[in-house]
Design a protein around this motif. Structure first.
Motif, PDB file in Angstrom:
ATOM      1  N   ILE A  58       0.835  -1.205   0.000  1.00 24.36           N
ATOM      2  CA  ILE A  58       0.000   0.000   0.000  1.00 24.36           C
ATOM      3  C   ILE A  58       0.868   1.253   0.000  1.00 24.36           C
ATOM      4  O   ILE A  58       0.629   2.198  -0.774  1.00 24.36           O
ATOM      5  CB  ILE A  58      -0.948   0.007   1.216  1.00 24.36           C
ATOM      6  N   ILE A  59       1.909   1.261   0.837  1.00 25.66           N
ATOM      7  CA  ILE A  59       2.819   2.412   0.914  1.00 25.66           C
ATOM      8  C   ILE A  59       3.498   2.650  -0.430  1.00 25.66           C
ATOM      9  O   ILE A  59       3.571   3.779  -0.925  1.00 25.66           O
ATOM     10  CB  ILE A  59       3.877   2.208   2.029  1.00 25.66           C
ATOM     11  N   VAL A  60       3.986   1.568  -1.042  1.00 27.59           N
ATOM     12  CA  VAL A  60       4.665   1.654  -2.341  1.00 27.59           C
ATOM     13  C   VAL A  60       3.723   2.222  -3.404  1.00 27.59           C
ATOM     14  O   VAL A  60       4.105   3.084  -4.203  1.00 27.59           O
ATOM     15  CB  VAL A  60       5.195   0.260  -2.763  1.00 27.59           C
ATOM     16  N   ARG A  61       2.481   1.757  -3.419  1.00 28.94           N
ATOM     17  CA  ARG A  61       1.519   2.222  -4.422  1.00 28.94           C
ATOM     18  C   ARG A  61       1.163   3.693  -4.211  1.00 28.94           C
ATOM     19  O   ARG A  61       0.976   4.440  -5.180  1.00 28.94           O
ATOM     20  CB  ARG A  61       0.265   1.348  -4.388  1.00 28.94           C
ATOM     21  N   LEU A  62       1.036   4.112  -2.971  1.00 27.99           N
ATOM     22  CA  LEU A  62       0.724   5.521  -2.695  1.00 27.99           C
ATOM     23  C   LEU A  62       1.878   6.427  -3.105  1.00 27.99           C
ATOM     24  O   LEU A  62       1.667   7.513  -3.655  1.00 27.99           O
ATOM     25  CB  LEU A  62       0.403   5.703  -1.202  1.00 27.99           C
ATOM     26  N   ILE A  79      12.150   1.601   0.143  1.00 24.44           N
ATOM     27  CA  ILE A  79      13.343   2.386  -0.208  1.00 24.44           C
ATOM     28  C   ILE A  79      13.470   2.500  -1.732  1.00 24.44           C
ATOM     29  O   ILE A  79      13.770   3.583  -2.263  1.00 24.44           O
ATOM     30  CB  ILE A  79      14.613   1.762   0.415  1.00 24.44           C
ATOM     31  N   GLU A  80      13.243   1.396  -2.413  1.00 23.56           N
ATOM     32  CA  GLU A  80      13.297   1.400  -3.884  1.00 23.56           C
ATOM     33  C   GLU A  80      12.334   2.432  -4.461  1.00 23.56           C
ATOM     34  O   GLU A  80      12.700   3.228  -5.329  1.00 23.56           O
ATOM     35  CB  GLU A  80      12.938   0.001  -4.404  1.00 23.56           C
ATOM     36  N   GLN A  81      11.111   2.451  -3.952  1.00 23.94           N
ATOM     37  CA  GLN A  81      10.103   3.365  -4.496  1.00 23.94           C
ATOM     38  C   GLN A  81      10.402   4.821  -4.141  1.00 23.94           C
ATOM     39  O   GLN A  81      10.154   5.726  -4.945  1.00 23.94           O
ATOM     40  CB  GLN A  81       8.714   2.956  -4.003  1.00 23.94           C
ATOM     41  N   ILE A 110      -7.580   0.114  -7.418  1.00 25.62           N
ATOM     42  CA  ILE A 110      -7.405  -1.334  -7.627  1.00 25.62           C
ATOM     43  C   ILE A 110      -6.224  -1.833  -6.797  1.00 25.62           C
ATOM     44  O   ILE A 110      -6.288  -2.876  -6.140  1.00 25.62           O
ATOM     45  CB  ILE A 110      -7.174  -1.644  -9.124  1.00 25.62           C
ATOM     46  N   SER A 111      -5.130  -1.076  -6.823  1.00 23.10           N
ATOM     47  CA  SER A 111      -3.920  -1.458  -6.085  1.00 23.10           C
ATOM     48  C   SER A 111      -4.165  -1.502  -4.592  1.00 23.10           C
ATOM     49  O   SER A 111      -3.760  -2.445  -3.906  1.00 23.10           O
ATOM     50  CB  SER A 111      -2.786  -0.464  -6.384  1.00 23.10           C
ATOM     51  N   ILE A 112      -4.842  -0.480  -4.077  1.00 22.95           N
ATOM     52  CA  ILE A 112      -5.114  -0.427  -2.633  1.00 22.95           C
ATOM     53  C   ILE A 112      -6.052  -1.558  -2.218  1.00 22.95           C
ATOM     54  O   ILE A 112      -5.823  -2.238  -1.215  1.00 22.95           O
ATOM     55  CB  ILE A 112      -5.705   0.945  -2.245  1.00 22.95           C
ATOM     56  N   ALA A 113      -7.095  -1.775  -3.015  1.00 23.21           N
ATOM     57  CA  ALA A 113      -8.048  -2.858  -2.704  1.00 23.21           C
ATOM     58  C   ALA A 113      -7.357  -4.210  -2.698  1.00 23.21           C
ATOM     59  O   ALA A 113      -7.545  -5.023  -1.786  1.00 23.21           O
ATOM     60  CB  ALA A 113      -9.193  -2.853  -3.713  1.00 23.21           C
ATOM     61  N   SER A 114      -6.516  -4.460  -3.697  1.00 21.36           N
ATOM     62  CA  SER A 114      -5.845  -5.765  -3.788  1.00 21.36           C
ATOM     63  C   SER A 114      -4.797  -5.931  -2.696  1.00 21.36           C
ATOM     64  O   SER A 114      -4.608  -7.027  -2.162  1.00 21.36           O
ATOM     65  CB  SER A 114      -5.211  -5.953  -5.166  1.00 21.36           C
ATOM     66  N   ALA A 115      -4.112  -4.841  -2.331  1.00 18.75           N
ATOM     67  CA  ALA A 115      -3.105  -4.922  -1.268  1.00 18.75           C
ATOM     68  C   ALA A 115      -3.768  -5.192   0.086  1.00 18.75           C
ATOM     69  O   ALA A 115      -3.262  -5.979   0.889  1.00 18.75           O
ATOM     70  CB  ALA A 115      -2.294  -3.626  -1.201  1.00 18.75           C
TER      71      ALA A 115
END
Length: 543
Positions: free
Chosen positions: A27-31, A167-169, A302-307
Motif C-alpha cells: 500500500i505504501i509503495v503504491r501511494l 526504499i526502492e520506491q 485497484i492497487s489499494i483494494a488488492s493490497a
C-alpha cells in the motif's frame, strides 16, 4: 496430532503476520507511486508520457520474462531446505540462483539495450529509444534483487523485502522527478528517459539495502551452516540450478500470461493508430493520455483494494491446510467483500469527480478526452479488483493454473474486440478502454466461477455487491452536491474536490453501516480493525 495442529496454527499465524507486513508495504509503495507519477506527467506532458509509457510497458514485460519468477522459486526451494535444517544446501541454492540471475540479467539487459530501435518501431515510437535504453540496466539489477528477496522470504521473513520495496520506491520517486526535470530541457525523448532513470536508481537502492541486510545477517547464516550435519557434497550446483529454473519457469509462464494483455494491447493500439493514418507524434500523445492520466487514476483504487485483500490470503491458505471448511468459506467471502468495499465506491467516486480530479492533478491538455475515458472506464475498477482478489484466493486454495487459463481465455476475447473496435470501427482510446472493461469482466467471471466450483461456496451477493452499491450511489449523490456547493461558494476546484472526497468517504461509511453491510466482527477482521471499531463505537455509528 494436537502438536501437528498447533504447529500448523503457529505457521498460519506467522504467515498472516508476514502477509500483513508485505500488504502494508504494498500500500505504501503504491501511494508513493501515485504521488510521484502525477508531477512526473506534468513535467513530461502527454507526448513524452507516451514515450515513457511505451518504454515502461516493454520493460515490465521483459522483467516478467527474465526474473519475475525468481523470488517465489528461490523462496519455495530454500523454505523446503530450512524446514529440514539443510542450511548448507539452502546456501547453495542462494549461490546457484545468484549465478542464474546474473546470466539472465545480462542477457535481458543486452537484448533490451541493443534491440531498443526494433522495439520502438514495434510500438510506433522511435522517440522511445532513449527511454528503453535507460531502463535496460534495471533488468540486471532487479534479477539480483529478486534472488535476495526470495532468499529472505525462504527464511520466513518479509521484512527485508518490505523495507527494500519502500526504499526502492522512494529513490525511484525522487530521481524520476529530478532526472526528468533536468533532461526535459534537452528534448522530450531525453525527458522521458530521465523519468525512467529513476526506476533504475530506485532498484539499485533496493539492491544495496538487501545486500546490507544480508551482510548484517551473514554471521547468523554461517553459524547455522556450521551446525548443519547433513551431507551436501552429492548435491551439485548444476542440479540445484536446474531445480531453480524448473521451479521458476511455471511461475514466469503464469505471470507472463497475466501481463501479456498489456503488452499486446500496447502493440495493437499503436498499430491501429498507424493503420488509420495517425502521425507518430499523435499516436504517442494519445497513448500518453491513456497510460498517464487514465491509468494512473484507475490503477490506484485497484492497487489499494488488492493490497488490503492480500493480507487475508495467507490465512485462507492456513484454513485450507487445517481443513477447516467453515473458516475457509468465511475468509474467502470476507476477502472479496473487503475488496468490493473499496472498489465500488471508488468506481462511483471516479465517475462523479472525473473532471474535477483531472483538473486538480494535471495540466488542462486533453481534459475532455481524459474525463470521458475515466467515466467510461470507472466500472473497470470493480472488475479488475474482483479479478485481482479472485486470483489471490485461487492461489490461496492451491489452484495456481486456473487464473492463468482464465487470463488467456479473457485475452483471446479482448483481442477479438480489439480487432473490431480499434481497427474496424476506429474508436481509438474509447475502444481501448471498452476492451479493458471486457477483459476485466471475463477474467473476474472465470475466476469467480472457478472459486465456486472448487469450494462450493455460496457468495453473499447482498452484502458483497448490493449494499455497497446502494451505499456508493447515496455517496455519489452527496458527493456531486457537495462539490457544486463548495465550488460555487469558494470558487476553488481543488478545495471543492478534496472536501467532496472527504464528505463522500464519511457518507459511504455511514451508509454502509446503516444499511447493515458490515458488522463489528467483520470490521475486526480487517487490518487495524479493532481501532476502527473503537472509533465507530465512540461516534455511535456502531453499537
Amino acid at each position: 496430532m494436537d502438536k501437528v495442529k498447533q504447529s500448523h496454527k503457529r505457521r498460519g499465524s506467522s504467515l498472516a503476520v508476514q502477509g500483513a507486513i508485505l500488504a502494508l508495504a504494498g500500500i505504501i509503495v503504491r501511494l508513493i507511486g501515485f504521488a510521484y507519477r502525477v508531477p512526473l506527467l506534468n513535467i513530461l506532458g502527454d507526448e513524452a508520457q507516451g514515450y515513457y509509457g511505451k518504454a515502461f510497458e516493454i520493460y515490465s514485460f521483459a522483467l516478467i520474462i527474465s526474473s519475475y519468477g525468481l523470488p517465489s522459486a528461490v523462496a519455495k526451494i530454500i523454505s523446503a531446505r530450512m524446514a529440514v535444517k539443510k542450511y548448507k544446501e539452502a546456501h547453495k541454492v542462494f549461490i546457484s540462483a545468484m549465478g542464474i540471475a546474473s546470466i539472465i540479467g545480462v542477457l535481458a539487459f543486452a537484448i533490451m539495450y541493443f534491440g531498443a530501435e526494433f522495439l520502438a518501431r514495434l510500438v510506433y515510437s522511435e522517440n522511445s529509444v532513449p527511454a528503453i535504453r535507460a531502463l535496460s540496466p534495471t533488468l540486471l539489477i532487479f534479477s539480483l534483487m529478486a534472488v535476495l528477496r526470495g532468499y529472505f522470504q525462504g527464511m520466513n521473513t518479509m521484512i527485508p523485502t518490505a523495507v527494500s520495496q519502500i526504499i526502492e520506491q522512494l529513490f525511484n520517486a525522487i530521481f524520476s522527478l529530478v532526472m526528468a526535470s533536468i533532461l526535459i530541457k534537452q528534448g522530450l525523448a531525453l525527458g522521458a528517459a530521465g523519468g525512467t532513470l529513476g526506476t533504475g536508481i530506485g532498484a539499485l537502492a533496493g539492491l544495496i539495502t538487501l545486500i546490507c541486510i544480508y551482510l548484517l545477517s551473514r554471521q547468523v547464516f554461517l553459524k547455522r551452516m556450521n551446525r548443519d550435519k547433513h551431507m551436501t557434497l552429492d548435491v551439485s550446483y548444476g542440479h540445484i540450478s536446474k531445480l531453480v529454473i524448473m521451479t521458476a519457469v511455471p511461475i514466469v509462464i503464469g505471470s507472463a500470461a497475466f501481463h501479456l494483455t498489456n503488452f499486446l494491447d500496447m502493440i495493437m493500439i499503436n498499430d491501429a493508430f498507424r493503420f488509420h493514418g495517425y502521425t507518430e507524434k499523435a499516436a504517442d500523445t494519445l497513448y500518453g493520455v491513456l497510460t498517464g492520466k487514465y491509468k494512473i487514476i484507475i490503477t490506484l483504487p485497484i492497487s489499494i483494494a488488492s493490497a488490503l485483500a492480500a493480507a487475508t490470503i495467507p490465512s485462507i491458505t492456513t484454513s485450507l491446510v487445517l481443513k477447516d471448511r467453515q473458516q475457509l468459506v468465511k475468509k474467502i467471502n470476507l476477502a472479496i467483500r473487503f475488496t468490493m468495499f473499496v472498489a465500488i465506491p471508488a468506481c462511483v467516486g471516479i465517475f462523479v469527480l472525473a473532471e474535477p480530479i483531472l483538473s486538480m492533478l494535471f495540466n488542462d491538455d486533453h481534459l475532455e478526452l481524459s474525463t470521458q475515458l475515466l467515466q467510461i472506464g470507472s466500472i473497470s475498477v470493480v472488475f479488475f479488483a474482483l479479478s485481482t482478489i479472485s486470483i489471490g484466493v485461487l492461489q490461496g486454495i492451491d489452484r495456481l493454473r486456473v487464473p492463468v487459463i482464465s487470463s488467456l481465455k479473457s485475452l483471446v476475447i479482448k483481442m477479438i474486440f480489439n480487432g473490431i473496435l480499434l481497427y474496424a470501427l476506429k474508436t481509438n482510446l474509447y475502444g481501448a478502454v471498452v476492451t479493458n472493461i471486457i477483459f476485466a469482466f471475463f477474467s473476474a467471471y472465470f475466476n469467480m466461477s472457478a472459486i465456486k466450483r472448487y469450494t462450493h461456496i455460496q457468495f453473499d451477493i447482498k452484502k458483497t455487491y448490493v449494499i455497497p452499491a446502494a451505499a456508493a450511489l447515496i455517496m455519489g449523490g452527496i458527493c456531486h452536491i457537495t462539490y457544486i456547493a463548495i465550488e460555487f461558494v469558494a470558487g476553488s476546484n481543488t478545495m471543492a474536490t478534496l472536501l467532496a472526497i472527504l464528505v463522500s468517504a464519511l457518507t459511504y461509511v455511514v451508509a454502509l453501516i446503516k444499511l447493515k453491510g458490515v458488522n463489528k466482527t467483520e470490521l475486526r477482521a480487517m487490518p487495524k480493525g479493532d481501532k476502527m471499531v473503537a472509533l465507530l463505537t465512540k461516534v455511535r455509528l456502531l453499537h
